[in-house]
Design a protein around this motif. Structure first.
Motif, short mmCIF file in Angstrom:
data_model
loop_
_atom_site.label_atom_id
_atom_site.label_comp_id
_atom_site.label_asym_id
_atom_site.label_seq_id
_atom_site.Cartn_x
_atom_site.Cartn_y
_atom_site.Cartn_z
N ALA A 1 8.90 1.10 2.47
CA ALA A 1 8.33 1.12 1.11
C ALA A 1 8.36 2.53 0.53
N GLU A 2 8.10 3.52 1.39
CA GLU A 2 8.13 4.91 0.91
C GLU A 2 9.56 5.26 0.44
N GLU A 3 10.53 4.79 1.23
CA GLU A 3 11.93 5.07 0.88
C GLU A 3 12.33 4.32 -0.40
N ALA A 4 11.76 3.14 -0.60
CA ALA A 4 12.07 2.36 -1.80
C ALA A 4 11.75 3.18 -3.06
N VAL B 1 0.84 -1.21 0.00
CA VAL B 1 0.00 0.00 0.00
C VAL B 1 0.88 1.26 0.00
N ALA B 2 1.90 1.26 0.85
CA ALA B 2 2.77 2.45 0.94
C ALA B 2 3.54 2.67 -0.36
N ALA B 3 3.99 1.58 -0.98
CA ALA B 3 4.73 1.72 -2.25
C ALA B 3 3.81 2.31 -3.32
N VAL B 4 2.56 1.86 -3.34
CA VAL B 4 1.61 2.36 -4.34
C VAL B 4 1.31 3.84 -4.09
#
Ligand code: F6P
Length: 318
Positions: free
Chosen positions: A268-271, A22-25
């Motif tokens: 995930a945000e950092e990715a 969810v965070a990556a999206v």
């Protein structure tokens, strides 16, 4: 420049994987990129089970256990021709970046894809806490909660019946779930791959403790003993009624704790930030309070931290 970023989960599922997806999206959308969801892990990559992410596909997923994308173990991904298929599928859609959430095996796949030109970023998703490039893996905290809750419950019934219980926990070849589980529950005996007790040593300890304790929790990591046989042997040699209990897959289920959701979301945000910087073949980990990046191949080779001192300290508390 807007990028097409695919996200997949791979290997054994772990609580918090959904929060990472969810965070990556959301983070991709916030930065003007197009996120794609890959269903069924690397298998789905080869079979083109890829769809563009839509709000209705991710709504409400942050709090769900398991992985809504599905996961699979695919040993064949080690073969070049299998990976070439995956690269072709990605190229056809125009995807050049991939976030892989999984354990060591999944990291290997991601490293190989990076060598083939895909910008891969690995995130540590496994209950085992056996990835050296992070202090904590996504899922470990929730799984530990299940372990602690189970041992507490087993303690209740064992106290009533004056029993010894051999409790087998997961972790593959890493003792962390057992170590922190034993520490949190005051378990009397701990045996982990990093410091294995022989059956005779366990029996000796049971003999030493049996008069002063109504119940004895013997926490062991999987793959070390035949726990049913061990319980029988303890009973024969000590006279203490003994049972074995394998915690099994309950450890992989349940809603993720806030700690796992936070860890997953921040990583995930950092990715996505790293993908924007064109960093490839990396994995991210939380070291202390800081997100650190590692070369993924180096990370796979890194040794887990030495637990000797921690194990000694936990055993002193018994
Ligand atoms: O890596 C997570 C894990 O649950 C390990 O603790 C365990 O050894 C293994 O996966 C079980 O794998 P499977 O789901 O393939 O039975």
């Amino acid at each position: 420049m807007s990028k097409k970023i695919a996200i997949l989960t791979s290997g054994g599922d772990s609580q918090g994987m959904n929060a990472a997806v969810v965070a990556a999206v959301k983070s991709s959308w916030a930065k003007g990129h197009k996120p794609y969801l890959v269903y069924e892990g690397y298998k789905g990559l080869i079979e083109n089970k890829i769809v563009e992410a839509k709000p209705e596909l991710i709504n409400g997923m942050i709090s769900r256990g398991g992985t809504f994308l599905g996961s699979a173990r695919l040993p064949e991904f080690a073969e070049l021709k299998v990976r070439q298929k995956a690269v072709k599928v990605l190229e056809k859609i125009g995807i050049d970046s991939l976030i892989v959430i999984g354990g060591d095996g999944s990291y290997m796949g991601a490293a190989k894809l990076a060598e083939m030109g895909i910008n891969t970023v690995g995130l540590p998703g496994t209950i085992d806490n056996d990835i050296a490039s992070t202090d904590w893996t996504i899922g470990f905290d929730t799984s530990l909660g299940v372990v602690v809750d189970s041992i507490d419950k087993i303690r209740d019934t064992s106290e009533s019946h004056r029993r010894a219980m051999v409790i087998e926990v997961m972790g593959r070849y890493c003792g962390d779930l057992a170590i922190y589980g034993a520490l949190s529950t005051g378990a009397e005996i701990l045996s982990v791959p990093e410091s294995k007790l022989s059956e005779e040593q366990i029996i000796k300890k049971v003999n030493e403790l049996k008069d002063s304790k109504r119940s004895l929790m013997i926490v062991v990591t999987e793959h070390m003993y035949d726990v049913n046989k061990l319980a029988k042997k303890i009973q024969e040699k000590t006279g203490v009624e003994s049972r074995a209990h394998v915690l099994g897959y309950t450890q992989r289920g349940g809603i993720p704790t806030p700690k796992d959701r936070i860890l997953a979301s921040l990583l995930a945000e950092e990715a996505v930030n790293r993908i924007e910087k064109n960093e490839k073949g990396i994995c991210l980990g939380m070291i202390g309070e800081e997100i650190k990046s590692f070369d993924i191949l180096e990370a796979v080779k890194m040794k887990n931290p030495d637990r000797t001192d921690l194990i000694k300290r936990v055993r002193k508390l018994i």
